[in-house]
Design a protein around this motif. Structure first.
Motif, PDB file in Angstrom:
ATOM      1  N   ALA A   1       0.827  -1.208   0.000  1.00  0.00           N
ATOM      2  CA  ALA A   1       0.000   0.000   0.000  1.00  0.00           C
ATOM      3  C   ALA A   1       0.860   1.257   0.000  1.00  0.00           C
ATOM      4  CB  ALA A   1      -0.926  -0.010   1.207  1.00  0.00           C
ATOM      5  N   ARG A   2       1.915   1.235   0.782  1.00  0.00           N
ATOM      6  CA  ARG A   2       2.839   2.377   0.827  1.00  0.00           C
ATOM      7  C   ARG A   2       3.496   2.583  -0.540  1.00  0.00           C
ATOM      8  NH1 ARG A   2       5.051   6.021   4.818  1.00  0.00           N
ATOM      9  NH2 ARG A   2       5.134   5.047   6.858  1.00  0.00           N
ATOM     10  N   LEU A   3       3.882   1.491  -1.173  1.00  0.00           N
ATOM     11  CA  LEU A   3       4.566   1.580  -2.458  1.00  0.00           C
ATOM     12  C   LEU A   3       3.646   2.163  -3.531  1.00  0.00           C
ATOM     13  CD1 LEU A   3       7.268   0.835  -3.864  1.00  0.00           C
ATOM     14  CD2 LEU A   3       6.150  -1.293  -4.570  1.00  0.00           C
ATOM     15  N   VAL A   4       2.428   1.650  -3.618  1.00  0.00           N
ATOM     16  CA  VAL A   4       1.471   2.150  -4.605  1.00  0.00           C
ATOM     17  C   VAL A   4       1.172   3.617  -4.367  1.00  0.00           C
ATOM     18  CG1 VAL A   4      -0.908   1.941  -5.418  1.00  0.00           C
ATOM     19  CG2 VAL A   4       0.469  -0.119  -5.062  1.00  0.00           C
ATOM     20  N   ALA A   5       1.035   4.003  -3.103  1.00  0.00           N
ATOM     21  CA  ALA A   5       0.759   5.407  -2.781  1.00  0.00           C
ATOM     22  C   ALA A   5       1.913   6.319  -3.197  1.00  0.00           C
ATOM     23  CB  ALA A   5       0.490   5.552  -1.287  1.00  0.00           C
ATOM     24  N   SER A   6       3.135   5.768  -3.231  1.00  0.00           N
ATOM     25  CA  SER A   6       4.294   6.571  -3.630  1.00  0.00           C
ATOM     26  C   SER A   6       4.402   6.725  -5.139  1.00  0.00           C
ATOM     27  CB  SER A   6       5.579   5.932  -3.102  1.00  0.00           C
ATOM     28  OG  SER A   6       5.926   4.770  -3.849  1.00  0.00           O
ATOM     29  N   GLY A   7       3.578   5.977  -5.887  1.00  0.00           N
ATOM     30  CA  GLY A   7       3.606   6.057  -7.342  1.00  0.00           C
ATOM     31  C   GLY A   7       4.504   5.039  -7.999  1.00  0.00           C
ATOM     32  N   ASP A   8       5.087   4.134  -7.221  1.00  0.00           N
ATOM     33  CA  ASP A   8       5.974   3.103  -7.762  1.00  0.00           C
ATOM     34  C   ASP A   8       5.161   1.831  -7.995  1.00  0.00           C
ATOM     35  OD1 ASP A   8       7.976   1.302  -8.395  1.00  0.00           O
ATOM     36  OD2 ASP A   8       9.346   2.006  -6.838  1.00  0.00           O
ATOM     37  N   ALA A   9       5.042   1.417  -9.238  1.00  0.00           N
ATOM     38  CA  ALA A   9       4.233   0.229  -9.558  1.00  0.00           C
ATOM     39  C   ALA A   9       5.094  -0.911 -10.095  1.00  0.00           C
ATOM     40  CB  ALA A   9       3.153   0.586 -10.569  1.00  0.00           C
ATOM     41  N   ARG A  10       6.396  -0.898  -9.769  1.00  0.00           N
ATOM     42  CA  ARG A  10       7.261  -1.985 -10.214  1.00  0.00           C
ATOM     43  C   ARG A  10       6.866  -3.303  -9.559  1.00  0.00           C
ATOM     44  NH1 ARG A  10      13.186  -0.382  -8.773  1.00  0.00           N
ATOM     45  NH2 ARG A  10      12.082   0.879  -7.201  1.00  0.00           N
ATOM     46  N   GLY A  11       7.227  -4.392 -10.213  1.00  0.00           N
ATOM     47  CA  GLY A  11       7.039  -5.691  -9.596  1.00  0.00           C
ATOM     48  C   GLY A  11       7.974  -5.848  -8.410  1.00  0.00           C
ATOM     49  N   LEU A  12       7.593  -6.729  -7.498  1.00  0.00           N
ATOM     50  CA  LEU A  12       8.371  -6.967  -6.291  1.00  0.00           C
ATOM     51  C   LEU A  12       9.125  -8.284  -6.399  1.00  0.00           C
ATOM     52  CD1 LEU A  12       5.620  -6.119  -3.624  1.00  0.00           C
ATOM     53  CD2 LEU A  12       7.225  -4.553  -4.738  1.00  0.00           C
ATOM     54  N   ILE A  13      10.270  -8.343  -5.759  1.00  0.00           N
ATOM     55  CA  ILE A  13      11.015  -9.594  -5.671  1.00  0.00           C
ATOM     56  C   ILE A  13      11.606  -9.704  -4.279  1.00  0.00           C
ATOM     57  CG2 ILE A  13      13.181  -8.606  -6.564  1.00  0.00           C
ATOM     58  CD1 ILE A  13      13.672 -11.398  -7.875  1.00  0.00           C
ATOM     59  N   SER A  14      11.610 -10.917  -3.749  1.00  0.00           N
ATOM     60  CA  SER A  14      12.189 -11.138  -2.431  1.00  0.00           C
ATOM     61  C   SER A  14      12.585 -12.599  -2.302  1.00  0.00           C
ATOM     62  CB  SER A  14      11.195 -10.754  -1.335  1.00  0.00           C
ATOM     63  OG  SER A  14      11.838 -10.698  -0.071  1.00  0.00           O
ATOM     64  N   ALA A  15      13.286 -12.900  -1.217  1.00  0.00           N
ATOM     65  CA  ALA A  15      13.622 -14.275  -0.873  1.00  0.00           C
ATOM     66  C   ALA A  15      12.880 -14.634   0.398  1.00  0.00           C
ATOM     67  CB  ALA A  15      15.121 -14.433  -0.668  1.00  0.00           C
ATOM     68  N   SER A  16      12.455 -15.881   0.501  1.00  0.00           N
ATOM     69  CA  SER A  16      11.688 -16.292   1.678  1.00  0.00           C
ATOM     70  C   SER A  16      11.663 -17.805   1.782  1.00  0.00           C
ATOM     71  CB  SER A  16      10.250 -15.759   1.583  1.00  0.00           C
ATOM     72  OG  SER A  16       9.442 -16.277   2.611  1.00  0.00           O
ATOM     73  N   ARG A  17      11.580 -18.291   3.032  1.00  0.00           N
ATOM     74  CA  ARG A  17      11.355 -19.713   3.259  1.00  0.00           C
ATOM     75  C   ARG A  17       9.862 -20.045   3.259  1.00  0.00           C
ATOM     76  NH1 ARG A  17      15.587 -22.750   5.478  1.00  0.00           N
ATOM     77  NH2 ARG A  17      14.145 -24.436   4.998  1.00  0.00           N
ATOM     78  N   GLY A  18       8.981 -18.992   3.302  1.00  0.00           N
ATOM     79  CA  GLY A  18       7.560 -19.324   3.285  1.00  0.00           C
ATOM     80  C   GLY A  18       6.598 -18.190   3.577  1.00  0.00           C
ATOM     81  N   ASN A  19       6.533 -17.717   4.820  1.00  0.00           N
ATOM     82  CA  ASN A  19       5.478 -16.776   5.194  1.00  0.00           C
ATOM     83  C   ASN A  19       5.655 -15.399   4.584  1.00  0.00           C
ATOM     84  OD1 ASN A  19       4.035 -18.664   6.668  1.00  0.00           O
ATOM     85  ND2 ASN A  19       5.155 -18.238   8.559  1.00  0.00           N
ATOM     86  N   HIS A  20       6.890 -14.946   4.449  1.00  0.00           N
ATOM     87  CA  HIS A  20       7.152 -13.662   3.794  1.00  0.00           C
ATOM     88  C   HIS A  20       6.716 -13.726   2.329  1.00  0.00           C
ATOM     89  CE1 HIS A  20       9.084  -9.837   2.994  1.00  0.00           C
ATOM     90  NE2 HIS A  20      10.006 -10.375   2.216  1.00  0.00           N
ATOM     91  N   SER A  21       6.941 -14.868   1.696  1.00  0.00           N
ATOM     92  CA  SER A  21       6.561 -15.008   0.287  1.00  0.00           C
ATOM     93  C   SER A  21       5.045 -14.958   0.126  1.00  0.00           C
ATOM     94  CB  SER A  21       7.100 -16.330  -0.281  1.00  0.00           C
ATOM     95  OG  SER A  21       6.534 -17.447   0.370  1.00  0.00           O
ATOM     96  N   GLN A  22       4.327 -15.662   0.999  1.00  0.00           N
ATOM     97  CA  GLN A  22       2.871 -15.632   0.910  1.00  0.00           C
ATOM     98  C   GLN A  22       2.333 -14.239   1.218  1.00  0.00           C
ATOM     99  OE1 GLN A  22       0.913 -19.103   2.820  1.00  0.00           O
ATOM    100  NE2 GLN A  22       2.981 -19.913   3.044  1.00  0.00           N
ATOM    101  N   SER A  23       2.972 -13.571   2.146  1.00  0.00           N
ATOM    102  CA  SER A  23       2.568 -12.205   2.492  1.00  0.00           C
ATOM    103  C   SER A  23       2.661 -11.279   1.284  1.00  0.00           C
ATOM    104  CB  SER A  23       3.470 -11.678   3.614  1.00  0.00           C
ATOM    105  OG  SER A  23       3.388 -10.274   3.721  1.00  0.00           O
TER     106      SER A  23
END
Length: 322
Positions: free
Chosen positions: A59-81
């Motif tokens: 929500a913070r990112l969209v409000a800032s005007g940045d609509a890029r795709g996101l990428i991250s590393a996760s073992r599970g819950n962060h990825s689902q989030s």
């Protein structure tokens, strides 16, 4: 974190996540020996607390005007989030997981809409690969620890202090630090005297070592079945906040973690993933020291593979302690 930041995060998160319950369980209190409140973050839409951070970040990112795709590393819950939050805010999400990661958690992230990339022997190698892919694909890397994630996670801590005023101690699992830092921040904002106690797996002790040293201390491995806290390279800002605000960090063994996981199931009929039972394991390790105090444990998630639960139940004593 300022009060206005927390209020805004609560508004963003509440649009998708209702408050989670806090309950006392008589059978559980037979084992803990004291008044024990369980904050059930396993009741969230993705089965874990991290969805709050992902929603606030997106929500913070969209409000800032940045609509890029996101990428991250996760073992599970962060990825689902992130996958859950990205779907609701129109942001594509790519997740890098290490080899041998939980098949159920991988499938869940894909079901929420994430592209899954498998790379590396552990979380740290997956994280480093995600950073390379971010540059190659012009994606926004979402670190496992970020102020916007902490703001979102802090919404459950705010609920907890409203639901159970006057807590003496709160036990929180420590992975990369967003949960414990959120609890410290809210404790300070509401002016409570609550001790915030972090819990780590003994075979992933980076944050315990860092707390003792007063600065980040990395480890060569984080070989634990408690995959949600399998960190070997702490975040410096998280360490700074934890050193400044936590009472202590408790280390628990693989056996203690499995026994707590089994106890949660038998005493409450809630499923706790290994990291989701770690706060209880920390409380049980300090049972005598906190006797007579009002205590809360954060059940951070319930995304346990069936095989992991089965192993925990078979390894633990068959009855609830009295």
């Amino acid at each position: 974190m300022e009060a206005a930041d927390l209020d805004a995060a609560r508004t963003r998160v509440a649009a998708h996540v209702p408050p989670t319950p806090v309950r006392r369980w008589p059978l559980l209190e037979r084992a803990t020996g004291t008044e024990t409140w369980v904050k059930h973050e396993n009741h969230n839409p993705t089965g874990a607390f991290k969805v709050r951070g992902g929603l606030n970040f997106a929500a913070r990112l969209v409000a800032s005007g940045d609509a890029r795709g996101l990428i991250s590393a996760s073992r599970g819950n962060h990825s689902q989030s992130l996958a859950f939050a990205g779907a609701r805010h129109g942001l594509p999400v790519t997740i890098v997981v290490p080899e041998g990661n939980s098949p159920d958690k991988n499938a869940a992230a894909e079901a929420y809409g994430a592209e899954l990339v498998v790379h590396g022997a552990d979380f740290q190698e997956a994280l480093e690969h995600s950073q390379r892919l971010a540059a190659e694909r012009d994606l926004l890397p979402v670190p496992p620890f970020h102020p916007w994630l902490v703001e979102g996670v802090a919404t459950y801590a705010a609920e907890l202090h409203e639901q159970v005023p006057g807590l003496d101690v709160v036990y929180v699992p420590v992975g990369m630090g967003s949960g414990i830092c959120a609890n410290i921040a809210v404790r300070d904002l509401v002016g409570a005297d609550t001790e915030v106690v972090g819990v780590v797996a003994d075979r992933a002790p980076a944050y315990a070592l860092s707390f003792a040293a007063g600065e980040p201390v990395s480890t060569p491995a984080a070989d634990t079945f408690v995959d949600g806290v399998a960190c070997r390279t702490p975040d410096p800002e998280a360490v700074r906040r934890i050193v400044g605000g936590a009472a202590r960090i408790v280390r628990v063994s693989e056996t203690q973690a499995a026994e707590a996981m089994a106890l949660v199931y038998r005493a409450t009929h809630n499923l706790a993933e290994p990291a989701g039972s770690l706060a209880l394991a920390g409380l049980l390790a300090e049972r005598e020291a906190v006797a007579g105090r009002r205590v809360a444990v954060v059940q951070t998630g319930g995304n346990a593979d069936f095989e992991v639960l089965a192993r925990a139940l078979s390894a633990a004593p068959p009855t609830v302690a009295s």
